[in-house]
Design a protein around this motif. Structure first.
Motif, mmCIF file in Angstrom:
data_model
loop_
_atom_site.group_PDB
_atom_site.id
_atom_site.type_symbol
_atom_site.label_atom_id
_atom_site.label_comp_id
_atom_site.label_asym_id
_atom_site.label_seq_id
_atom_site.Cartn_x
_atom_site.Cartn_y
_atom_site.Cartn_z
ATOM 1 N N ASN A 1 -101.136 62.222 -22.162
ATOM 2 C CA ASN A 1 -99.683 61.512 -21.928
ATOM 3 C C ASN A 1 -100.522 62.054 -20.586
ATOM 4 O OD1 ASN A 1 -98.284 59.795 -23.129
ATOM 5 N ND2 ASN A 1 -96.453 60.807 -22.399
ATOM 6 N N PRO A 2 -99.141 61.096 -19.513
ATOM 7 C CA PRO A 2 -98.960 60.787 -18.979
ATOM 8 C C PRO A 2 -98.445 62.628 -17.714
ATOM 9 C CG PRO A 2 -97.748 58.869 -19.198
ATOM 10 C CD PRO A 2 -98.684 59.768 -20.187
ATOM 11 N N ALA A 3 -99.010 62.689 -16.348
ATOM 12 C CA ALA A 3 -98.527 64.105 -16.080
ATOM 13 C C ALA A 3 -98.003 64.111 -14.986
ATOM 14 C CB ALA A 3 -99.886 64.563 -15.243
ATOM 15 N N THR B 1 -102.410 59.229 -19.409
ATOM 16 C CA THR B 1 -101.367 57.530 -19.351
ATOM 17 C C THR B 1 -101.090 57.684 -20.894
ATOM 18 O OG1 THR B 1 -102.293 55.635 -19.821
ATOM 19 C CG2 THR B 1 -104.529 56.754 -20.966
ATOM 20 N N CYS B 2 -100.152 56.814 -21.480
ATOM 21 C CA CYS B 2 -99.033 56.192 -22.039
ATOM 22 C C CYS B 2 -99.625 55.374 -23.267
ATOM 23 C CB CYS B 2 -97.481 56.691 -22.090
ATOM 24 S SG CYS B 2 -97.270 55.107 -20.863
ATOM 25 N N THR B 3 -100.818 54.866 -22.631
ATOM 26 C CA THR B 3 -101.790 53.618 -23.504
ATOM 27 C C THR B 3 -102.228 54.026 -23.489
ATOM 28 O OG1 THR B 3 -101.841 52.733 -21.249
ATOM 29 C CG2 THR B 3 -100.063 51.647 -21.940
ATOM 30 N N SER C 1 -94.080 58.675 -27.535
ATOM 31 C CA SER C 1 -92.904 57.516 -28.740
ATOM 32 C C SER C 1 -93.786 56.344 -28.635
ATOM 33 C CB SER C 1 -91.797 57.801 -28.582
ATOM 34 O OG SER C 1 -91.322 57.513 -26.941
ATOM 35 N N SER C 2 -93.817 55.462 -27.530
ATOM 36 C CA SER C 2 -94.188 54.172 -27.723
ATOM 37 C C SER C 2 -95.498 54.025 -27.635
ATOM 38 C CB SER C 2 -93.624 54.345 -25.751
ATOM 39 O OG SER C 2 -95.416 53.883 -25.337
ATOM 40 N N ALA C 3 -96.532 55.416 -27.332
ATOM 41 C CA ALA C 3 -97.503 54.939 -28.077
ATOM 42 C C ALA C 3 -98.094 55.160 -29.948
ATOM 43 C CB ALA C 3 -98.632 56.256 -27.356
ATOM 44 N N GLY D 1 -94.438 49.291 -15.081
ATOM 45 C CA GLY D 1 -96.135 50.361 -15.668
ATOM 46 C C GLY D 1 -95.301 50.905 -16.345
ATOM 47 N N CYS D 2 -93.853 50.870 -17.529
ATOM 48 C CA CYS D 2 -93.501 51.541 -18.441
ATOM 49 C C CYS D 2 -93.505 51.187 -19.277
ATOM 50 C CB CYS D 2 -92.173 52.520 -17.855
ATOM 51 S SG CYS D 2 -91.077 53.699 -19.214
ATOM 52 N N PRO D 3 -94.493 51.307 -20.799
ATOM 53 C CA PRO D 3 -95.403 51.741 -20.686
ATOM 54 C C PRO D 3 -97.107 51.251 -19.225
ATOM 55 C CG PRO D 3 -95.196 51.439 -22.700
ATOM 56 C CD PRO D 3 -94.118 50.302 -21.551
ATOM 57 N N THR E 1 -99.604 59.749 -13.974
ATOM 58 C CA THR E 1 -98.196 59.595 -13.526
ATOM 59 C C THR E 1 -97.083 58.286 -14.008
ATOM 60 O OG1 THR E 1 -96.559 61.397 -12.574
ATOM 61 C CG2 THR E 1 -98.020 59.920 -11.153
ATOM 62 N N CYS E 2 -95.963 58.902 -14.004
ATOM 63 C CA CYS E 2 -94.719 57.482 -14.320
ATOM 64 C C CYS E 2 -93.281 58.525 -13.385
ATOM 65 C CB CYS E 2 -94.767 57.500 -15.949
ATOM 66 S SG CYS E 2 -93.914 58.360 -16.528
ATOM 67 N N MET E 3 -92.644 57.162 -13.312
ATOM 68 C CA MET E 3 -91.430 57.102 -12.636
ATOM 69 C C MET E 3 -90.285 58.036 -13.567
ATOM 70 S SD MET E 3 -91.395 54.628 -15.172
ATOM 71 C CE MET E 3 -92.280 53.093 -14.395
ATOM 72 N N ALA E 4 -91.056 58.822 -14.739
ATOM 73 C CA ALA E 4 -89.641 59.173 -15.918
ATOM 74 C C ALA E 4 -90.262 61.023 -15.565
ATOM 75 C CB ALA E 4 -90.290 59.100 -17.552
ATOM 76 N N ALA F 1 -86.887 49.054 -19.955
ATOM 77 C CA ALA F 1 -85.861 49.598 -20.763
ATOM 78 C C ALA F 1 -85.903 51.103 -20.926
ATOM 79 C CB ALA F 1 -85.168 49.242 -21.667
ATOM 80 N N LYS F 2 -87.267 51.151 -20.849
ATOM 81 C CA LYS F 2 -86.975 52.517 -21.747
ATOM 82 C C LYS F 2 -86.677 53.768 -19.648
ATOM 83 C CE LYS F 2 -90.584 56.534 -23.295
ATOM 84 N NZ LYS F 2 -91.742 56.612 -23.786
ATOM 85 N N ALA F 3 -87.559 52.982 -19.177
ATOM 86 C CA ALA F 3 -87.278 53.308 -17.685
ATOM 87 C C ALA F 3 -86.469 53.597 -17.711
ATOM 88 C CB ALA F 3 -88.239 52.865 -16.477
ATOM 89 N N TYR G 1 -83.558 54.496 -19.205
ATOM 90 C CA TYR G 1 -82.997 55.038 -19.772
ATOM 91 C C TYR G 1 -83.574 56.856 -19.652
ATOM 92 C CZ TYR G 1 -82.663 58.994 -23.915
ATOM 93 O OH TYR G 1 -81.902 60.032 -24.666
ATOM 94 N N TYR G 2 -84.681 56.742 -18.762
ATOM 95 C CA TYR G 2 -85.337 57.906 -18.054
ATOM 96 C C TYR G 2 -84.629 57.864 -17.166
ATOM 97 C CZ TYR G 2 -87.086 59.912 -22.179
ATOM 98 O OH TYR G 2 -87.360 59.955 -24.196
ATOM 99 N N GLY G 3 -84.686 56.844 -16.392
ATOM 100 C CA GLY G 3 -83.542 56.728 -15.047
ATOM 101 C C GLY G 3 -82.766 57.604 -14.648
HETATM 102 FE FE1 F3S Z 1 -95.283 55.977 -20.144
HETATM 103 FE FE2 F3S Z 1 -93.291 57.376 -18.449
HETATM 104 FE FE3 F3S Z 1 -93.099 55.201 -19.638
HETATM 105 S S1 F3S Z 1 -94.860 58.413 -20.099
HETATM 106 S S2 F3S Z 1 -93.502 55.257 -21.793
HETATM 107 S S3 F3S Z 1 -94.682 55.207 -18.395
HETATM 108 S S4 F3S Z 1 -91.434 56.967 -19.537
#
Ligand code: F3S
Length: 396
Positions: free
Chosen positions: A79-81, A118-120, A139-141, A288-290, A345-348, A364-366, A368-370
């Motif tokens: 998954n993303p680092a 990556t989460c994809t 979870s998304s994957a 880019g989330c996912p 990586t990602c914004m979360a 919508a997921k971003a 939540y974590y944002g």
């Molecule tokens: Fe992926 Fe990060 Fe969103 S792991 S699903 S970009 S919170």
């Protein structure tokens, strides 16, 4: 739980200490969830990669495991680092964090894991087939694998996914049992869905109403991969389900549940209102989330052509996808506008708390974590609105 001869030997330590410890984790899990046996898995996705989330305790656990000779037996991706593994300085990551994150990645590599970050994973070569038993822990994957690919996986934690990679097994319970995969709620999508945020709003609205029950959607036929990955991320985040069905695929009409839920345009508008905070100025834009597909990167590149961003703008994607985008000239256009790729990586999962106050995104997921992880205010809108916000600094 019934174990095969080989599994008994693993548990007895005949295949080494690391295998024994990880078999102990899986048998304990199996007993908790009432599994009657182990099943072989063909693919693993390990979450819990960012030093931001793992800290020194996680690093020590993984380095110890690697030094004990732990090695994967099946295709295993990450998954993303917590940072772009190459351009971390450009993203404002400090040296200490970078050094710890690199140590973590080395421990994973030592165990034979592909550092895809990556989460994809399904977009970059870890794409299981329908009916495959796998052990994924993002979870998304997980929801994408179960719902769109038709593979079978529980929502694993990082350690249980890693244990599955090291032993090649997972306990047989939950989503690995056909009977448990039947839809429980018929969800009629009566609103016409357009952009990606609508699919995130749908996941939010349905997740809030039915929780982890498995929905069977009507009205989503023909949805694109970008829309579906957004729905998978959102419904898993706000409801907790690891699986949904779409009418016309999987179970179809034969298993139509009696409980019914209608989702209308006002439901989606309500969800979008709930995901939007009061904020007219934006200081961070992240898409880019996912993780972005090549097509999403193309759209962003075209929207940015000839413009300059005035706010920090991250395009989160797999490194492999970014390399493909490079060949088409999209990366050049994006860099020319001053936006940044955040590969791996990602914004979360990057250490962003305190650096920004208002996040604009199409996910919508971003949101939540944002909000939850980084205390950001959030604005959700189309990719066009997000790109405009990156250029003007305003949300309109
Ligand atoms: Fe992926 Fe990060 Fe969103 S792991 S699903 S970009 S919170």
């Amino acid at each position: 739980m019934h174990l095969t001869n080989q599994e008994e030997k693993m548990l007895a330590g005949e295949e080494g200490y690391a295998v024994q410890k990880n078999m102990q984790i899986l048998t304990a899990l199996g007993e908790i969830f009432g599994a009657d046996k182990m099943i072989p898995v063909s693919s693993v996705q390990v979450a819990g990669v960012s030093y931001y989330n793992l800290g020194d305790a996680g690093l020590e656990y993984l380095e110890t495991l690697a030094s004990q000779g732990a090695n994967t037996r099946v295709k295993t991706t990450l998954n993303p680092a917590g940072m772009d593994l190459e351009n971390w300085r450009e993203l404002g990551i400090d040296e200490t964090f970078a050094s710890k994150q690199k140590q973590l990645i080395q421990a994973f590599i030592k165990m034979g894991i592909t550092p895809s970050c990556t989460c994809t994973p399904y977009l970059v070569g870890n794409e299981p087939a329908r009916g495959d038993h796998i052990a994924w822990s993002e979870s998304s994957a997980v929801t994408y694998a179960n719902s769109i690919l038709g593979a079978m996986t529980n929502r694993e934690g990082g350690p249980s996914a890693l244990a599955a990679a090291i032993t090649g097994r997972t306990p047989s319970y939950g989503m690995h049992i056909e009977e448990n995969r039947k839809p429980k709620v018929r969800v009629k999508v009566e609103a016409k869905l357009a952009a990606v945020p609508d699919f995130g709003a749908l996941g939010y609205a349905v997740g809030k109403k039915i929780g982890p029950k498995i929905p069977l959607f009507e009205g989503l036929e023909g949805a694109r991969v970008e829309q579906l990955k957004s729905l998978c991320a959102s419904i898993a985040t706000y409801g907790g389900t690891a699986l949904f069905h779409i009418h016309g695929t999987a179970y179809g009409d034969k298993e139509m549940p009696t409980e019914t839920l209608a989702i209308t345009r006002p439901d989606l508008q309500g969800a979008l209102r709930a995901l939007n905070d009061e904020a007219n100025e934006v200081d961070f834009v992240a898409l880019g989330c996912p993780h972005c597909t090549l097509d999403e990167i193309k759209t962003i590149a075209n929207l940015l052509e000839g413009r300059k961003v005035t706010r920090e703008f991250w395009i989160c994607t797999a490194r492999q996808t970014m390399k493909e985008a490079e060949e088409f000239g999209y990366v050049h256009k994006i860099h020319a506008a001053g936006a940044k790729f955040a590969c791996d990586t990602c914004m979360a999962v990057a250490p962003l708390k305190g650096r920004f106050t208002v996040l604009a995104t199409d996910s919508a997921k971003a949101c939540y974590y944002g909000r939850g992880t980084n205390d950001f205010k959030t604005r959700i809108g189309s990719v066009e609105e997000c790109v405009n916000a990156a250029v003007t600094g305003k949300w309109s």
